[in-house]
Scaffold this motif. Structure first.
Motif: not given
Lengths: 275, 334
Positions: A108-112, A141-144, A150-152, A214-222
């Motif tokens: 996930t950090y790599a995607w960031m 939403l794009t980032g998430v 990718y993970i799924m 994890v992924t939505p928390a890091l790649l998504g917005g509030t």
């Protein structure tokens, strides 16, 4: 009391299932109606509040979008894996499985790093003149969607390959001989025959996406916060376990309802992954 | 039934149960806990003969589950001050035994009946020198998108800090911050909402600033300290730096209470505090610690910047945490 024949041997398994699945779910339900006081106030708070409604909506929207995109990306890959020589296919399978074994947080950090405004993708796009402003690929939403698809993907590709392999290639050849265009052959033969795999993989991806953290928390917005993140806040930070339990229970019930609906639509054998 | 649930949870959690002559210390992991191990746990083991097992990260949900299930495997836990105040009220903490823990030299801002200061930090304004034109002078500049265009980063969770920053930027005098005027704070935050990138953890905040993804933001001073140590090109303003403390608490029913109290005494001693401050860049809560530290380290700590320093009111937050959180997440999700 005499148990029906065959049940005795299942007792250890049933006990385990009861202990690890049934008891916690019941405890969850109980907590949601007793903490901090007996009553349905936790459910009333969740259902009556626009913020929570929005978070519920986000959760299902993200899961839905991720499932659709995953199917679209996975299908050609699975088809390729299904028709290529087995030796080569097993190497590619190995690569796909390997990515699943890599630490989730690392990926996930790599995607960031890839997606952010100063990230690799945006810098390449700007350098090549395709765009002059960084594209908003993260904290939305794009980032998430990118990160979660990718993970799924492996969870979609694996059941799909099984289904596609079981399709007799002669059916496609026969369609071509009868004058069907490739598109018609896909639409009228390949797609219907692969529906069980799509349904099985899609359901798995959808249900897993609903609880993703994890992924939505890091790649998504509030503004597209998902329910798992909200529940974690309620349980860990606010210590409002009643509310967190109620939210988790609603999610569980809706998920099970969707599963039941799919069983009815696709047929139980197919939804469970059987061809 | 509640007990069964909590019992299962605690059973799953109870991986680090201490034996006699041992105790368990739980903190947030990473460089902070490493510094705590080196500065407190290892010398304590050498002098008191008590082995200190490390666990973590701190999880308030787990702490509550352990106490509810009466199966407490943590003896000393590093928590945030506002949590400690609320947890004490909810009966989750043991009172501090001041016969064992000397309190005369402890900064009264950061200790109470149920908690001994661990260290204190400041929220400071930090920026990436390559991404910001000039030098932002204070919180008001974080809301000035004309003078300072670009993304700014704030702490994502409903916690002391961002609300206060918004109010200060809007011109509220430091001594009139509390009770917090939430309407005014959110109205101010509305003006830059689309320019905010949120950070959820310390590593994320460093990544955002170091990469220039966010030009500037609200960071823990220890994270800026670490960035500077790594040679990142960051600037920092201590103007109106906002202090808050981590505290050490003993969960109700801890099995090694006596050892825990002795550990607290060692951790809050001038030497323990001085060593930890030197390793972490966070400030000591023992007023005698500074005398034991090299002058150049003292210079970089929050307590070298007491001019205009503002203490976040943890009592206020402990009392209003839930209602602020409700507003906070509703505003964020909009």
């Amino acid at each position: 009391m005499r148990l029906p024949a065959g049940v005795g041997g299942l007792l250890p398994a049933l006990t385990l299932i009861g202990l690890f699945f049934v008891v916690p779910v019941l405890a969850l339900l109980l907590r949601s109606v007793t903490d901090p006081a007996p009553g349905l106030q936790n459910y009333a708070a969740l259902l009556g509040d626009g913020t929570y409604a929005r978070v519920f909506f986000n959760t299902f929207l993200v899961a839905f979008v991720v499932t659709i995109v995953t199917v679209l990306v996975a299908f050609p890959v699975a088809w390729m894996l299904a028709i290529m020589p087995p030796a080569l296919a097993s190497i590619l399978f190995g690569i796909i499985i390997l990515s699943m074994w890599t630490n989730l947080l690392t990926r996930t950090y790599a995607w960031m790093v890839l997606l952010q405004r100063t990230g690799v993708i945006n810098r390449a796009l700007i350098a090549t003149g395709i765009t002059d402003q960084p594209l908003p690929l993260i904290n939305n939403l794009t980032g998430v969607t990118i990160g979660m698809v990718y993970i799924m993907l492996p969870f979609m590709i694996l059941p799909l390959v099984g289904t596609l392999r079981a399709i007799d290639p002669m059916t496609l050849r026969a369609a071509a001989l009868c004058g069907a265009s490739p598109l018609a052959a896909f639409r009228r033969i390949l797609l219907p025959l692969s529906l069980p795999g799509i349904a099985a993989g899609g359901l798995m991806v959808f249900v897993m996406s609903l609880g993703y953290f994890v992924t939505p928390a890091l790649l998504g917005g509030t503004s597209n916060m998902m329910l798992a993140e909200m529940i974690a806040q309620m349980i860990q930070s606010l210590l409002n376990w009643g509310l967190g339990s109620a939210a988790a229970f609603i999610l569980l019930v809706v998920t099970m309802a969707l599963y039941a609906l799919q069983l009815r639509l696709v047929g139980s054998k197919r939804a469970a992954g059987g061809a | 039934m509640k007990l069964i649930f909590a019992g299962i949870l605690a059973g799953l959690i109870a991986t680090t149960a201490a034996k006699a002559g041992e105790m368990v210390f739980t903190s947030w992991g990473g460089t902070t806990q490493e510094a705590q191990t080196k500065s407190w746990a290892e010398p304590f083991t050498a002098s008191a003969g008590v082995k200190v097992l490390q666990d973590g990260p701190t999880d308030y949900g787990k702490l509550k589950a352990m106490v509810d299930a009466k199966n407490v495997t943590w003896d000393v836990v590093d928590v945030e001050m506002d949590f400690a105040i609320k947890a004490a009220k909810d009966g989750l903490l043991e009172p501090i035994d001041f016969a064992v823990v000397p309190k005369d030299d402890l900064d009264p801002r950061f200790s109470n009946e149920h908690a001994i200061g661990s260290f204190y930090y400041s929220f400071v304004l930090a920026w990436n020198k390559g991404a910001v034109p000039g030098e932002p002078a204070g919180w008001a500049d974080m809301f000035d998108t004309k003078k300072f265009p670009g993304k700014r980063t704030f702490y994502k969770w409903s916690a002391p800090g961002v609300i206060e920053i918004a109010l200060l930027a809007d011109g509220v005098p430091a001594d009139k911050l509390y009770p917090l005027d939430l309407d005014r704070a959110f109205k101010k935050l509305d003006t830059i909402k689309s320019d905010i990138v949120w950070w959820g953890g310390g590593a994320e905040s460093q990544q955002l600033i170091a990469s220039g993804e966010a030009a500037f933001g609200q960071l823990w001073n220890g994270r800026v300290f670490a960035l500077e140590k790594d040679g990142a090109d960051v600037g920092v303003s201590w103007n109106q730096n906002l202090t808050a403390a981590d505290v050490l608490v003993v969960p109700k029913g801890a099995k090694n209470k006596d050892a825990a109290m002795k550990f607290l005494a060692a951790a809050s001693s001038p030497t323990g505090q001085a060593k930890f401050a030197e390793a972490s860049g966070y400030a000591p809560i023992n007023t005698k610690a500074k005398a034991e530290m090299p002058a150049d380290v003292v210079k970089g700590l929050p307590d070298a910047h007491v001019d205009g320093q503002i203490n976040l009111d943890m009592n206020y937050w402990a009392e209003h945490r839930d209602e602020i959180a409700t507003r906070w997440y509703a505003w964020q999700a909009k």
